[in-house]
Design a protein around this motif. Structure first.
Motif, PDB file in Angstrom:
ATOM      1  N   ASP A  85      49.164 -26.282  -8.865  1.00  0.00           N
ATOM      2  CA  ASP A  85      47.721 -26.356  -8.764  1.00  0.00           C
ATOM      3  C   ASP A  85      47.237 -27.736  -7.772  1.00  0.00           C
ATOM      4  O   ASP A  85      46.329 -27.680  -7.124  1.00  0.00           O
ATOM      5  CB  ASP A  85      47.043 -26.825 -10.287  1.00  0.00           C
ATOM      6  CG  ASP A  85      46.994 -25.578 -10.907  1.00  0.00           C
ATOM      7  OD1 ASP A  85      47.160 -24.533 -10.514  1.00  0.00           O
ATOM      8  OD2 ASP A  85      46.549 -25.647 -12.318  1.00  0.00           O
ATOM      9  N   ASP A  86      48.182 -28.759  -7.500  1.00  0.00           N
ATOM     10  CA  ASP A  86      47.701 -29.759  -6.616  1.00  0.00           C
ATOM     11  C   ASP A  86      47.789 -29.104  -5.148  1.00  0.00           C
ATOM     12  O   ASP A  86      47.113 -29.205  -4.250  1.00  0.00           O
ATOM     13  CB  ASP A  86      48.951 -30.811  -6.699  1.00  0.00           C
ATOM     14  CG  ASP A  86      48.870 -31.900  -7.761  1.00  0.00           C
ATOM     15  OD1 ASP A  86      47.670 -31.979  -8.250  1.00  0.00           O
ATOM     16  OD2 ASP A  86      49.768 -32.571  -7.991  1.00  0.00           O
ATOM     17  N   ILE A  87      48.744 -28.155  -4.965  1.00  0.00           N
ATOM     18  CA  ILE A  87      48.816 -27.412  -3.743  1.00  0.00           C
ATOM     19  C   ILE A  87      47.437 -26.762  -3.491  1.00  0.00           C
ATOM     20  O   ILE A  87      47.130 -26.558  -2.527  1.00  0.00           O
ATOM     21  CB  ILE A  87      50.218 -26.594  -3.574  1.00  0.00           C
ATOM     22  CG1 ILE A  87      51.469 -27.183  -3.480  1.00  0.00           C
ATOM     23  CG2 ILE A  87      49.958 -25.506  -2.568  1.00  0.00           C
ATOM     24  CD1 ILE A  87      52.700 -26.508  -3.880  1.00  0.00           C
ATOM     25  N   ILE A  88      46.868 -26.157  -4.595  1.00  0.00           N
ATOM     26  CA  ILE A  88      45.845 -25.060  -4.500  1.00  0.00           C
ATOM     27  C   ILE A  88      44.798 -26.011  -4.052  1.00  0.00           C
ATOM     28  O   ILE A  88      43.940 -25.726  -3.072  1.00  0.00           O
ATOM     29  CB  ILE A  88      45.704 -24.207  -5.557  1.00  0.00           C
ATOM     30  CG1 ILE A  88      46.728 -23.156  -5.771  1.00  0.00           C
ATOM     31  CG2 ILE A  88      44.206 -23.698  -5.754  1.00  0.00           C
ATOM     32  CD1 ILE A  88      46.614 -22.753  -7.210  1.00  0.00           C
ATOM     33  N   LEU A  89      44.539 -27.128  -4.773  1.00  0.00           N
ATOM     34  CA  LEU A  89      43.450 -28.032  -4.571  1.00  0.00           C
ATOM     35  C   LEU A  89      43.714 -28.927  -3.298  1.00  0.00           C
ATOM     36  O   LEU A  89      42.475 -29.031  -2.424  1.00  0.00           O
ATOM     37  CB  LEU A  89      43.428 -29.038  -5.647  1.00  0.00           C
ATOM     38  CG  LEU A  89      42.903 -28.442  -7.283  1.00  0.00           C
ATOM     39  CD1 LEU A  89      43.304 -29.707  -7.966  1.00  0.00           C
ATOM     40  CD2 LEU A  89      41.683 -28.143  -7.142  1.00  0.00           C
ATOM     41  N   ASN A  90      44.719 -29.188  -2.992  1.00  0.00           N
ATOM     42  CA  ASN A  90      44.859 -29.817  -1.493  1.00  0.00           C
ATOM     43  C   ASN A  90      44.794 -29.262  -0.510  1.00  0.00           C
ATOM     44  O   ASN A  90      44.151 -29.331   0.504  1.00  0.00           O
ATOM     45  CB  ASN A  90      46.419 -30.484  -1.554  1.00  0.00           C
ATOM     46  CG  ASN A  90      46.843 -31.790  -2.385  1.00  0.00           C
ATOM     47  OD1 ASN A  90      45.919 -32.103  -3.088  1.00  0.00           O
ATOM     48  ND2 ASN A  90      48.152 -31.779  -2.693  1.00  0.00           N
ATOM     49  N   PHE A  91      45.356 -27.771  -0.471  1.00  0.00           N
ATOM     50  CA  PHE A  91      45.071 -26.788   0.387  1.00  0.00           C
ATOM     51  C   PHE A  91      43.311 -26.544   0.769  1.00  0.00           C
ATOM     52  O   PHE A  91      42.952 -26.246   1.696  1.00  0.00           O
ATOM     53  CB  PHE A  91      45.611 -25.502   0.096  1.00  0.00           C
ATOM     54  CG  PHE A  91      45.553 -24.527   1.123  1.00  0.00           C
ATOM     55  CD1 PHE A  91      46.126 -24.493   2.324  1.00  0.00           C
ATOM     56  CD2 PHE A  91      44.675 -23.382   0.928  1.00  0.00           C
ATOM     57  CE1 PHE A  91      46.192 -23.411   2.989  1.00  0.00           C
ATOM     58  CE2 PHE A  91      44.432 -22.261   1.773  1.00  0.00           C
ATOM     59  CZ  PHE A  91      45.319 -22.365   3.043  1.00  0.00           C
ATOM     60  N   PHE A  92      42.744 -26.436  -0.356  1.00  0.00           N
ATOM     61  CA  PHE A  92      41.373 -26.209  -0.364  1.00  0.00           C
ATOM     62  C   PHE A  92      40.450 -27.347   0.298  1.00  0.00           C
ATOM     63  O   PHE A  92      39.847 -27.325   1.083  1.00  0.00           O
ATOM     64  CB  PHE A  92      40.671 -25.973  -1.748  1.00  0.00           C
ATOM     65  CG  PHE A  92      39.375 -25.814  -1.676  1.00  0.00           C
ATOM     66  CD1 PHE A  92      38.714 -24.553  -1.382  1.00  0.00           C
ATOM     67  CD2 PHE A  92      38.117 -26.839  -2.189  1.00  0.00           C
ATOM     68  CE1 PHE A  92      37.229 -24.045  -1.395  1.00  0.00           C
ATOM     69  CE2 PHE A  92      36.991 -26.409  -1.987  1.00  0.00           C
ATOM     70  CZ  PHE A  92      36.434 -25.318  -1.779  1.00  0.00           C
ATOM     71  N   GLY A  93      40.960 -28.712   0.109  1.00  0.00           N
ATOM     72  CA  GLY A  93      40.420 -29.683   0.851  1.00  0.00           C
ATOM     73  C   GLY A  93      40.769 -29.697   2.026  1.00  0.00           C
ATOM     74  O   GLY A  93      40.025 -30.021   3.053  1.00  0.00           O
ATOM     75  N   GLY A  94      42.040 -29.384   2.596  1.00  0.00           N
ATOM     76  CA  GLY A  94      42.436 -29.269   4.030  1.00  0.00           C
ATOM     77  C   GLY A  94      41.749 -28.190   4.683  1.00  0.00           C
ATOM     78  O   GLY A  94      41.643 -28.273   6.140  1.00  0.00           O
TER      79      GLY A  94
END
Length: 155
Positions: free
Chosen positions: A127-136
């Motif tokens: 989920d960190d990957i998902i949220l970080n990806f969305f921000g990026g």
């Protein structure tokens, strides 16, 4: 006319230098936050490989968390990686194509999560990957729009 071009060149040089310093500062802050700061709150090494488990928990059980923890875990992960999404196409020439920037962003985000668990400084959470990806991804969109705006202004 020559003086005006020299002044413009100096202005561009200063802006680029400032951009590099801010970029280095951001990357140092990100490294410190993700790998250096005291992360002793974890008992053992936690991981989550089920997409949206942590995100769903923070949303459905928000009343069990204080606002700071809830908002930091959801929105902090997004906001923190917006600049990275901007920096990837700014510094990596082949990643100026949005799809390549997205692939590189995903690789960087996944590498960060893997490194945190390998070096025992955090937990792996898809989920960190998902949220970080969305921000990026928001950062990449910002880069593309800014690049187009500058291009139109220079025409």
């Amino acid at each position: 006319m020559i003086e005006m071009n020299a002044a413009l060149t100096l202005k561009k040089w200063r802006a680029r230098l400032l951009f590099h310093f801010v970029s280095i500062g951001y990357l140092a802050f990100l490294f410190d936050l993700l790998f250096v700061r005291n992360r002793g709150f974890l008992d053992g090494y936690n991981y989550n490989v089920i997409p949206f488990r942590t995100i769903g928990m923070y949303i459905s059980q928000a009343h069990h968390f204080n606002f700071w923890i809830w908002s930091t875990n959801l929105f902090g992960n997004i906001v923190l990686f917006i600049p990275l999404g901007f920096l990837i196409p700014a510094y990596v020439r082949f990643a100026r194509r949005p799809m390549l920037a997205l692939v590189l962003l995903l690789l960087v985000n996944t590498s960060i999560e893997v490194a945190q668990i390998v070096w025992h400084v955090g937990s792996f959470d898809v989920d960190d990957i998902i949220l970080n990806f969305f921000g990026g991804m928001l950062g990449i969109v910002l880069f593309v729009r800014l690049k187009r705006a500058v291009k139109r202004q220079n025409v």
